[in-house]
Design an enzyme around this catalytic site. Structure first.
Site, PDB file in Angstrom:
ATOM      1  N   GLY A 159       0.837  -1.205   0.000  1.00 54.75           N
ATOM      2  CA  GLY A 159       0.000   0.000   0.000  1.00 54.75           C
ATOM      3  C   GLY A 159       0.868   1.248   0.000  1.00 54.75           C
ATOM      4  N   ASP A 172       1.684  -7.140  -5.633  1.00 60.18           N
ATOM      5  CA  ASP A 172       2.100  -8.408  -6.250  1.00 60.18           C
ATOM      6  C   ASP A 172       3.391  -8.949  -5.632  1.00 60.18           C
ATOM      7  OD1 ASP A 172       0.006  -8.564  -8.132  1.00 60.18           O
ATOM      8  OD2 ASP A 172       0.995  -7.000  -9.312  1.00 60.18           O
ATOM      9  N   GLY A 180       6.261  -2.200   3.427  1.00 69.20           N
ATOM     10  CA  GLY A 180       5.883  -2.642   4.764  1.00 69.20           C
ATOM     11  C   GLY A 180       6.252  -4.099   5.011  1.00 69.20           C
ATOM     12  N   THR A 201       5.020   2.207   6.263  1.00 65.50           N
ATOM     13  CA  THR A 201       3.614   1.836   6.431  1.00 65.50           C
ATOM     14  C   THR A 201       2.926   2.793   7.400  1.00 65.50           C
ATOM     15  OG1 THR A 201       2.013   0.248   7.307  1.00 65.50           O
ATOM     16  CG2 THR A 201       4.211   0.049   8.186  1.00 65.50           C
ATOM     17  N   ASP A 215       0.640   1.851   9.137  1.00 68.05           N
ATOM     18  CA  ASP A 215       0.261   1.010  10.284  1.00 68.05           C
ATOM     19  C   ASP A 215       1.347   0.955  11.362  1.00 68.05           C
ATOM     20  OD1 ASP A 215      -2.055   0.479   8.968  1.00 68.05           O
ATOM     21  OD2 ASP A 215      -1.420  -1.470   8.198  1.00 68.05           O
ATOM     22  N   ARG A 222     -24.240  13.145  20.267  1.00 74.38           N
ATOM     23  CA  ARG A 222     -24.141  11.806  19.646  1.00 74.38           C
ATOM     24  C   ARG A 222     -22.885  11.053  20.074  1.00 74.38           C
ATOM     25  NH1 ARG A 222     -25.529  13.766  13.525  1.00 74.38           N
ATOM     26  NH2 ARG A 222     -27.733  13.235  13.556  1.00 74.38           N
ATOM     27  N   HIS A 225      -5.168  -3.388  10.576  1.00 78.27           N
ATOM     28  CA  HIS A 225      -5.794  -4.704  10.720  1.00 78.27           C
ATOM     29  C   HIS A 225      -5.236  -5.479  11.899  1.00 78.27           C
ATOM     30  CE1 HIS A 225      -8.582  -5.250   7.460  1.00 78.27           C
ATOM     31  NE2 HIS A 225      -7.765  -4.564   6.682  1.00 78.27           N
ATOM     32  N   ARG A 239     -23.232   7.508  15.087  1.00 75.39           N
ATOM     33  CA  ARG A 239     -22.846   7.656  13.688  1.00 75.39           C
ATOM     34  C   ARG A 239     -21.470   7.030  13.492  1.00 75.39           C
ATOM     35  NH1 ARG A 239     -27.399   8.758  13.124  1.00 75.39           N
ATOM     36  NH2 ARG A 239     -28.338  10.563  12.096  1.00 75.39           N
TER      37      ARG A 239
HETATM   38  O1  F6P Z   1      -0.877  -0.511   4.150  1.00 75.49           O
HETATM   39  C1  F6P Z   1      -1.651  -1.151   5.137  1.00 75.49           C
HETATM   40  C2  F6P Z   1      -3.038  -0.678   5.062  1.00 75.49           C
HETATM   41  O2  F6P Z   1      -2.977   0.693   5.236  1.00 75.49           O
HETATM   42  C3  F6P Z   1      -4.025  -1.297   6.055  1.00 75.49           C
HETATM   43  O3  F6P Z   1      -4.121  -0.690   7.290  1.00 75.49           O
HETATM   44  C4  F6P Z   1      -5.301  -1.251   5.274  1.00 75.49           C
HETATM   45  O4  F6P Z   1      -6.279  -2.098   5.723  1.00 75.49           O
HETATM   46  C5  F6P Z   1      -4.834  -1.599   3.927  1.00 75.49           C
HETATM   47  O5  F6P Z   1      -3.578  -0.974   3.804  1.00 75.49           O
HETATM   48  C6  F6P Z   1      -5.761  -1.296   2.794  1.00 75.49           C
HETATM   49  O6  F6P Z   1      -5.050  -1.323   1.608  1.00 75.49           O
HETATM   50  P1  F6P Z   1      -5.595  -1.564   0.125  1.00 75.49           P
HETATM   51  O7  F6P Z   1      -6.963  -1.037   0.054  1.00 75.49           O
HETATM   52  O8  F6P Z   1      -4.628  -0.809  -0.708  1.00 75.49           O
HETATM   53  O9  F6P Z   1      -5.521  -3.023  -0.112  1.00 75.49           O
END
Ligand code: F6P
Length: 388
Positions: A16, A79, A114, A137, A139, A174, A183, A304
């Protein structure tokens, strides 16, 4: 010009994207070119570009003016060289990757990515390529480094969102659930929640008890507070879900399947990479939406949901990330010049240091339960979903 043991490098960005990738490409390339006279080849779209030999020359001009840009000028993909979808089939293209890197004259392949990227890079190392990696990353879960680039910018973005949600939540009396990425690791939710003063922070490392969260929200109301912000990582699970997930993971392990322990029925194909390497993701109603619905039911307060999603991956990197990328990138060039390969450049305190790739690949840095951020959150009265 200083002496260099490395004459030619390839750079790719994989997994990502995140803010800071361009700053890191620039840091590596500028130092490699102007400091050490190396030739730098940009590989497009991650490992796929290496397999398909799609490259661009990266000279000083090509990497000028990109420090502040979000995304990556090289493009990225999730990939993997050994599991590459090619014309409807998934193929092991490792040998092609190695052959192409050699054909292009690379002494070392520099991979910016990452956790998944670190694993793929180690795979290519084992297949015979010289490798150097940088930790990227939002994350912040790459093992072996204090911090990964991209995290600070994403934390800023998510904090701003939590800030903004405060005013609308209080106007309407709210509950607002704010879902942030993460994740497996709760760094982003914890950081943004703490910085933004969220009333509840839920992270994957601490399974939450719904009733404990509802009680905390009731208590706030009883004390006259008109609203509550719940900052939740996308991978957070209730105690019941966590138990079911553990069971499912054990079952899957028994049957030899590496299934991601999510308790639902729909398979989402094509996901994978940094956050969910080699596994299938099973989803049902998004967790945060279920949480908002349940909290509304239990507290009788209107709820919400705001999911920040890919907004967190966009935009210009913060000064902290720009500095980090420049430090990591220039250190990478320095190590390459010394002929140091097969390492990730990690942040340790004030220093950037090489750590052996095999020590960190395949590992994740989750939030330790005794981390000072957790202690601070508890001390300011933030509910973390458990009962202590
Ligand atoms: O790079 C990690 C991350 O940011 C995760 O926290 C997130 O769930 C994921 O990428 C989503 O990535 P994509 O939509 O690009 O698969």
């Amino acid at each position: 010009m200083r002496k260099s043991k490395t004459r030619c490098i390839g750079i790719l960005t994989s997994g990502g994207d995140c803010p800071g990738l361009n700053a890191a490409i620039r840091g590596v390339a500028k130092a490699a070119i102007t400091g050490y006279g190396m030739q730098v080849i940009g590989i497009l779209d991650g490992f796929r570009g290496l397999i398909e030999s799609r490259t661009i020359p990266l000279d000083d001009r090509a990497v000028s003016g990109i420090l502040t840009y979000g995304g990556t000028i090289l493009g990225t993909s999730r990939d993997k060289p050994h599991k590459m979808p090619m014309g409807g089939r998934v193929m092991d293209m490792t040998a092609t990757a190695v052959e192409n890197a050699r054909h292009l004259g690379m002494d070392c392949l520099v991979c910016l990515g990452g956790g998944g990227t670190q694993k793929n890079a180690l795979h290519l190392r084992e297949a015979g390529l010289n490798i150097l990696t940088l930790p990227k990353t939002i994350d912040n879960d790459v093992a072996g480094t204090d911090v990964s680039f991209g995290f600070d910018t994403a934390m800023n973005t998510a904090t701003e969102a939590v800030d903004r949600l405060h005013s609308t939540a209080t106007s309407h009396n709210r509950l607002i659930v704010c879902e942030v990425m993460g994740h497996n690791a709760g760094w982003l939710a914890l950081g943004a929640g703490l910085a933004g003063g969220a009333d509840v922070i839920l992270i994957p490392e601490i399974p939450y008890e719904l009733a404990a969260v509802a009680e905390h929200l009731f208590e706030r109301r009883r004390s006259g507070k008109r609203f509550s912000i719940i900052c939740v990582a996308e991978g957070a699970l209730s105690d019941k879900e966590a138990k079911a997930a553990r069971k499912e993971a054990e079952k899957a392990k028994k049957h030899g399947k590496g299934l991601k322990p999510k308790d639902a029925a729909v398979e989402v194909p094509g996901r994978g990479g940094d956050y969910d390497e080699d596994r299938l993701v099973l989803v049902q109603e998004p967790m945060a939406s279920r949480l908002a619905r349940e909290l509304q039911r239990l507290t009788g307060t209107e709820a919400r949901l705001t999911s920040l999603g890919h907004v967190q991956r966009g935009g210009s990197p913060t000064p902290t990330d720009r500095m980090l990328c420049t430090r990591l990138g220039t250190k990478a060039a320095e190590l390459l010049a010394e002929g140091v390969y097969n390492v990730m450049v990690a942040v340790r305190g004030e220093q950037c240091v090489p750590v052996p790739l095999e020590k960190i690949a395949g590992k994740k840095k989750t939030v330790p339960l005794d981390h000072p951020w957790i202690a601070a959150a508890r001390l300011v009265g933030t509910c973390l979903g458990d009962r202590l």
